[in-house]
Motif scaffolding. Structure first.
Motif, PDB file in Angstrom:
ATOM      1  N   UNK A   1      48.826  45.844  45.059  1.00 18.40           N
ATOM      2  CA  UNK A   1      47.748  46.639  45.093  1.00 18.40           C
ATOM      3  C   UNK A   1      47.659  47.872  43.973  1.00 18.40           C
TER       4      UNK A   1
ATOM      5  N   UNK B   1      53.162  46.102  48.738  1.00 20.08           N
ATOM      6  CA  UNK B   1      53.205  46.228  50.498  1.00 20.08           C
ATOM      7  C   UNK B   1      53.627  44.931  51.274  1.00 20.08           C
TER       8      UNK B   1
ATOM      9  N   UNK C   1      52.190  41.905  49.195  1.00 23.41           N
ATOM     10  CA  UNK C   1      50.848  42.112  48.548  1.00 23.41           C
ATOM     11  C   UNK C   1      51.127  43.093  47.555  1.00 23.41           C
TER      12      UNK C   1
ATOM     13  N   UNK D   1      41.675  49.420  44.234  1.00 21.59           N
ATOM     14  CA  UNK D   1      41.677  47.896  44.477  1.00 21.59           C
ATOM     15  C   UNK D   1      42.143  47.706  45.755  1.00 21.59           C
ATOM     16  N   UNK D   2      41.574  46.503  46.256  1.00 21.32           N
ATOM     17  CA  UNK D   2      42.052  45.898  47.396  1.00 21.32           C
ATOM     18  C   UNK D   2      43.648  45.443  47.459  1.00 21.32           C
ATOM     19  N   UNK D   3      44.170  44.955  48.721  1.00 19.84           N
ATOM     20  CA  UNK D   3      45.376  44.498  48.322  1.00 19.84           C
ATOM     21  C   UNK D   3      45.250  43.066  48.036  1.00 19.84           C
TER      22      UNK D   3
ATOM     23  N   UNK E   1      47.272  39.317  47.969  1.00 20.26           N
ATOM     24  CA  UNK E   1      48.297  38.425  48.451  1.00 20.26           C
ATOM     25  C   UNK E   1      48.974  37.906  47.394  1.00 20.26           C
TER      26      UNK E   1
ATOM     27  N   UNK F   1      51.838  49.286  43.290  1.00 22.95           N
ATOM     28  CA  UNK F   1      52.258  49.749  44.657  1.00 22.95           C
ATOM     29  C   UNK F   1      52.114  48.085  45.301  1.00 22.95           C
TER      30      UNK F   1
END
Lengths: 115, 114
Positions: free
Chosen positions: A38, A93, A36, A42-44, A46, A91
């Motif tokens: 980010x 993840x 992911x 904001x939201x993650x 995909x 970022x």
């Protein structure tokens, strides 16, 4: 409980270089791993889904030649950002799962800064 | 369109107070709903997971509810602590594939003041 280790936690690189991020499932075999991205507040989002031993499935709009994903074993997936540019700063993840009943476990994230 | 909406976007409360965060979703077919806590600069950590047949799940001071008919969920935090300051993310999984696709809300940023 399930633990996913992600390294490095922070990396600063020069524009044009490549950076590799590792994601390891420490106490379970992850048949599927996810990557992911980010942005702040904001939201993650995909980027791609990878299954051990097969090619990753990338989301629409994600350049597979820029974000190379390798899932060579049931416990390790890597994301390589090739020829990084400042707009790749974000970022990143990873998460891993054995199956949906087992749940999804996230890594601690990697802050990439491209200067 | 499968979406997850969270409210409020941000919330400030005093230490020791309770609060409730909301999540509305349109994901179909529904598989499960998860609440995660994400500290700044860290990955999300699971708080609760609920399937269609569950309407409440607790984890310490965190209690999640689910109304699958109205497609709403809430996360209630009791006796808040400074360490509760974080982003709380609602994630819904569909049953469109064996593994299920995750749909993420944008999170509620909770700040607990002393």
């Amino acid at each position: 409980g399930a633990v996913v280790s992600q390294h490095p936690s922070r990396v600063i690189c020069k524009s044009g270089t490549s950076v590799k991020i590792e994601c390891r499932s420490l106490d379970f075999q992850a048949t599927t791993m996810f990557w992911y991205r980010q942005f702040p507040k904001q939201s993650l989002m995909l980027m791609a889904t990878s299954n051990e031993g097969s090619k990753a499935t990338y989301e629409q709009g994600v350049e597979k030649d820029k974000f190379l994903i390798n899932h060579a074993s049931l416990t390790l997936s890597t994301l390589t950002v090739t020829s990084a540019h400042p707009e790749d700063s974000s970022f990143y993840i990873c998460s891993a799962t054995r199956d949906t009943n087992y749940g999804y476990t996230f890594g601690s994230g990697t802050r990439l800064t491209v200067v | 369109k499968n979406q997850v909406e969270q409210s409020p976007q941000s919330l400030i409360i005093l230490e020791g107070k309770n609060c409730t965060l909301q999540c509305n979703y349109t994901v179909s077919p529904f598989s499960n709903l998860r609440w995660y806590k994400q500290d700044t600069g860290r990955g999300p950590v699971s708080l609760t997971i609920m399937t269609f047949s569950e309407n409440t799940k607790s984890n310490g001071r965190y209690t999640a509810t689910l109304d699958a008919d109205t497609k709403q969920s809430s996360l209630h935090i009791t006796a808040s602590q400074l360490s509760d300051s974080a982003s709380y993310i609602c994630v819904v999984s569909d049953r469109g594939s064996t593994l299920g696709r995750l749909y993420f809300g944008r999170g509620t940023q909770l700040t607990v003041w002393p």
